[in-house]
Write a protein that holds these residues in place. Structure first.
Motif, mmCIF file in Angstrom:
data_model
loop_
_atom_site.group_PDB
_atom_site.id
_atom_site.type_symbol
_atom_site.label_atom_id
_atom_site.label_comp_id
_atom_site.label_asym_id
_atom_site.label_seq_id
_atom_site.Cartn_x
_atom_site.Cartn_y
_atom_site.Cartn_z
ATOM 1 N N UNK A 467 0.784 14.264 -11.289
ATOM 2 C CA UNK A 467 1.125 13.679 -9.771
ATOM 3 C C UNK A 467 0.523 15.109 -9.327
ATOM 4 N N UNK A 468 0.172 14.377 -8.102
ATOM 5 C CA UNK A 468 -0.769 15.392 -6.940
ATOM 6 C C UNK A 468 0.035 16.064 -6.375
ATOM 7 N N UNK A 469 -0.570 16.664 -5.172
ATOM 8 C CA UNK A 469 0.690 17.838 -4.544
ATOM 9 C C UNK A 469 1.829 17.164 -3.390
ATOM 10 N N UNK A 470 2.197 15.841 -3.347
ATOM 11 C CA UNK A 470 3.588 15.502 -3.399
ATOM 12 C C UNK A 470 3.541 14.787 -4.317
ATOM 13 N N UNK A 471 4.576 15.492 -5.671
ATOM 14 C CA UNK A 471 5.435 14.974 -5.951
ATOM 15 C C UNK A 471 5.247 13.464 -6.729
ATOM 16 N N UNK A 472 4.857 11.913 -7.135
ATOM 17 C CA UNK A 472 5.122 10.520 -7.320
ATOM 18 C C UNK A 472 5.998 10.847 -8.277
ATOM 19 N N UNK A 473 7.082 9.506 -7.497
ATOM 20 C CA UNK A 473 7.719 9.233 -9.091
ATOM 21 C C UNK A 473 8.325 7.663 -8.841
ATOM 22 N N UNK A 474 8.807 6.788 -9.999
ATOM 23 C CA UNK A 474 8.720 5.693 -9.985
ATOM 24 C C UNK A 474 8.011 4.885 -10.300
ATOM 25 N N UNK A 475 7.960 3.714 -10.504
ATOM 26 C CA UNK A 475 7.485 2.579 -11.363
ATOM 27 C C UNK A 475 6.089 2.152 -10.631
ATOM 28 N N UNK A 476 5.111 1.589 -11.637
ATOM 29 C CA UNK A 476 3.411 0.839 -11.004
ATOM 30 C C UNK A 476 4.707 -0.281 -9.734
ATOM 31 N N UNK A 477 4.319 -0.212 -9.031
ATOM 32 C CA UNK A 477 4.808 -1.447 -8.086
ATOM 33 C C UNK A 477 5.916 -0.864 -7.613
ATOM 34 N N UNK A 478 6.439 0.328 -7.221
ATOM 35 C CA UNK A 478 6.991 0.222 -6.494
ATOM 36 C C UNK A 478 7.438 2.012 -6.966
ATOM 37 N N UNK A 479 7.073 3.126 -6.046
ATOM 38 C CA UNK A 479 7.240 4.194 -6.432
ATOM 39 C C UNK A 479 6.701 5.065 -4.496
ATOM 40 N N UNK A 480 7.159 6.451 -5.079
ATOM 41 C CA UNK A 480 6.985 7.057 -3.219
ATOM 42 C C UNK A 480 5.575 7.251 -2.868
ATOM 43 N N UNK A 481 5.004 6.711 -3.171
ATOM 44 C CA UNK A 481 3.536 7.146 -2.555
ATOM 45 C C UNK A 481 2.787 5.790 -2.361
ATOM 46 N N UNK A 482 3.110 4.153 -3.063
ATOM 47 C CA UNK A 482 2.761 3.378 -2.915
ATOM 48 C C UNK A 482 3.543 2.757 -2.203
ATOM 49 N N UNK A 483 4.937 2.779 -2.539
ATOM 50 C CA UNK A 483 6.013 1.254 -2.083
ATOM 51 C C UNK A 483 5.122 0.716 -3.267
ATOM 52 N N UNK A 484 5.207 -0.767 -2.723
ATOM 53 C CA UNK A 484 5.157 -1.823 -3.485
ATOM 54 C C UNK A 484 3.062 -1.591 -3.785
ATOM 55 N N UNK A 485 2.511 -0.933 -3.296
ATOM 56 C CA UNK A 485 1.201 -1.204 -3.654
ATOM 57 C C UNK A 485 0.342 -0.982 -2.408
ATOM 58 N N UNK A 486 -1.192 -0.999 -3.244
ATOM 59 C CA UNK A 486 -2.453 -1.046 -1.328
ATOM 60 C C UNK A 486 -2.553 -2.426 -1.060
ATOM 61 N N UNK A 487 -2.265 -2.215 0.140
ATOM 62 C CA UNK A 487 -1.964 -3.331 1.036
ATOM 63 C C UNK A 487 -3.424 -4.426 0.065
ATOM 64 N N UNK A 488 -3.170 -5.841 -0.201
ATOM 65 C CA UNK A 488 -4.910 -6.902 -0.430
ATOM 66 C C UNK A 488 -4.531 -8.232 0.835
ATOM 67 N N UNK A 489 -5.590 -8.022 1.363
ATOM 68 C CA UNK A 489 -5.954 -9.183 2.265
ATOM 69 C C UNK A 489 -6.435 -10.695 1.986
ATOM 70 N N UNK A 490 -6.824 -10.798 0.545
ATOM 71 C CA UNK A 490 -7.335 -11.278 0.031
ATOM 72 C C UNK A 490 -5.641 -12.513 -0.515
ATOM 73 N N UNK A 491 -5.146 -11.487 -0.823
ATOM 74 C CA UNK A 491 -3.697 -11.782 -1.450
ATOM 75 C C UNK A 491 -2.837 -12.318 0.183
ATOM 76 N N UNK A 492 -2.939 -11.580 1.228
ATOM 77 C CA UNK A 492 -2.077 -12.015 1.796
ATOM 78 C C UNK A 492 -2.589 -13.542 2.296
ATOM 79 N N UNK A 493 -4.358 -14.098 2.253
ATOM 80 C CA UNK A 493 -4.495 -15.545 3.136
ATOM 81 C C UNK A 493 -3.904 -16.360 2.529
ATOM 82 N N UNK A 494 -4.061 -16.478 0.726
ATOM 83 C CA UNK A 494 -4.838 -17.121 0.208
ATOM 84 C C UNK A 494 -3.828 -18.305 -0.305
#
Length: 494
Positions: A467-494
């Motif tokens: 974990x980096x400077x700010x300790x990250x906890x949680x699972x892939x798909x729901x964690x303290x750094x990214x929430x559900x993940x990095x926004x995907x514009x293509x997934x949003x429109x298709x």
């Protein structure tokens, strides 16, 4: 702006119930095993003009009118009434105004409290509100949104090659589906938008733009929503919707329409009455999305167990919830304090409108608003590497999604040019732009459906190992750094 605000942003920038459930787990009250937050007394002395929120017990016409009479009987002036949510903004120079208005309200008033720790500097707006509202409805903007500037060539906008953030979010691929519909309206609640900038002039709807820093009363005069002391709002606006026109940069949703909703005064402060005005205006104008790259001053965290802080927090909550019920999706920056929003313990920087802050103990019932309000999409910031930006707030259950916020190129007011800034202020408008693309491609989606789709379509990312400077906890798909993940514009429109 400070969160985002002119002082704190500079450190990282180159330059009622309305029954809405939260999409990230901010609690309204503290847990039983936590300490009470540190009180911050506000000295409302006789003879000093202060601003207050007065929350009506229910928004019926009779109770709102009773509350307005109570304001006047207690020695106050009704600056602005929002009858839809039962909130009154009042000014008074009586030191005991809050106590007096509660006793005069005959059960019509649920709570009342100051909105700042220092006297009002902008003065009390002149004239009766009803007369002002009638005159405002007759006012015609000098220039509504103009036609899109035709591209000067078929070549890409020359600065778009430096927009690495667009590639990370798959925006070019999304633009093959839609670059945004003019009928989608995005409100930038910020420091104003430069209406003369060549990348923005064709995107701004003057008829739905407004200034809210005149004590929280909406002002549609052009000068009221233009930037005066900060280009923060112009930078944010360019990230959302800079036009594809053969020069400069390109926004995430270059085909949508922008509204400038000025909620930042020349001191870089966003008081509760300004934000309430902005949220209510967005709902009245039926905006589709708002971007909120700020926290509401003077407290970085507004605590439910403090009677002088709770009324303003409740009023803002009501305003955001009402506008969401009118179809508006609110996006907010998670903040630039490198703090874990899921485990709050101290706040060294509040209040920030007086001579010095009070280092105070806080708890889970103390919220960073608007990012921790129910239904608001909270956005953390990541770097080009994909790692959490060092300045970004984080927290398991507190973050919905992540987006690029470090070293983002966009429009600035100086010489109608372009510049680089960093902050969760820059990450949030990336998400607002993606939501604008989504609304353009799928116009029938509700705010709840848009939020669910945004989260479900995000690119999952695991915590760094180690974990980096700010300790990250949680699972892939729901964690303290990214929430559900990095926004995907293509997934949003298709």
């Amino acid at each position: 702006m400070r969160h985002l605000r002119l002082t704190r942003l500079a450190a990282v920038a180159t330059l009622i119930g309305l029954g809405l459930l939260t999409t990230h787990g901010a609690s309204a009250t503290s847990r039983a095993d936590e300490p009470r937050s540190t009180p911050v007394p506000i000295a409302t002395a006789d003879g000093s003009l202060f601003s207050y929120v007065v929350n009506v017990s229910d928004p019926s016409e009779s109770r709102v009118r009773t509350a307005e009479r109570a304001v006047r009987d207690a020695g106050g002036v009704v600056v602005q009434t929002w009858p839809q949510i039962g909130v009154i903004i009042a000014h008074s120079d009586r030191g005991n105004f809050a106590r007096q208005v509660l006793s005069s309200g005959k059960g019509a008033i649920a709570s009342a409290g100051p909105t700042r720790t220092v006297p009002v500097t902008e003065g009390t707006p002149k004239g009766d509100q009803a007369a002002w509202d009638a005159a405002d409805r007759r006012r015609v903007p000098r220039a509504p949104i103009g036609p899109a500037t035709p591209p000067s060539s078929t070549a890409p906008d020359p600065r778009s090659a430096a927009q690495w953030d667009m590639e990370m979010l798959k925006v070019p691929a999304a633009h093959e589906v839609t670059a945004g519909s003019r009928g989608v309206l995005v409100g930038a609640l910020d420091s104003g938008i430069d209406a003369d900038h060549p990348d923005l002039a064709g995107r701004i709807d003057w008829s739905t733009s407004v200034g809210c820093v005149d004590a929280g009363r909406p002002n549609r005069e052009v000068a009221a929503w233009r930037p005066t002391a900060s280009d923060h709002g112009t930078h944010v606006a360019g990230i959302i919707a800079a036009e594809r026109n053969g020069y400069g940069t390109v926004g995430v949703a270059p085909g949508v329409t922008l509204a400038s909703v000025k909620v930042v005064n020349d001191d870089g402060l966003i008081y509760p009455e300004y934000a309430i005005c902005g949220f209510m205006w967005a709902g009245q104008q039926r905006m589709d999305i708002t971007n909120n790259s700020y926290f509401i001053d003077p407290f970085e965290y507004w605590c439910a167990d403090q009677p002088e802080q709770a009324p303003a927090r409740e009023a803002v909550r009501r305003a955001a919830a009402w506008s969401r019920s009118r179809g508006v999706v609110h996006v907010a920056a998670a903040g630039n304090s490198s703090q874990n929003l899921a485990k709050k313990t101290t706040d060294p920087a509040s209040p920030n409108d007086g001579p010095s802050p009070t280092r105070r103990t806080i708890n889970s019932g103390c919220l960073d608003i608007p990012t921790e309000l129910p239904g608001v999409v909270s956005v953390s910031s990541i770097e080009r590497s994909g790692e959490l930006s060092p300045f970004s707030n984080y927290g398991l259950g507190a973050i919905d999604v992540a987006a690029p916020g470090s070293g983002i190129l966009s429009t600035v007011t100086r010489d109608n040019g372009w510049g680089v800034k960093s902050g969760t202020s820059m990450a949030a408008p990336q998400v607002a732009g993606v939501l604008a693309l989504m609304k353009s491609a799928h116009p029938d989606l509700t705010p709840a459906e848009m939020t669910d789709r945004l989260r479900a379509g995000a690119t999952s990312r695991s915590c760094p190992t180690p974990a980096g400077g700010s300790a990250c906890v949680g699972t892939k798909g729901d964690n303290s750094h990214y929430g559900r993940g990095i926004v995907d514009a293509l997934a949003a429109v298709r």
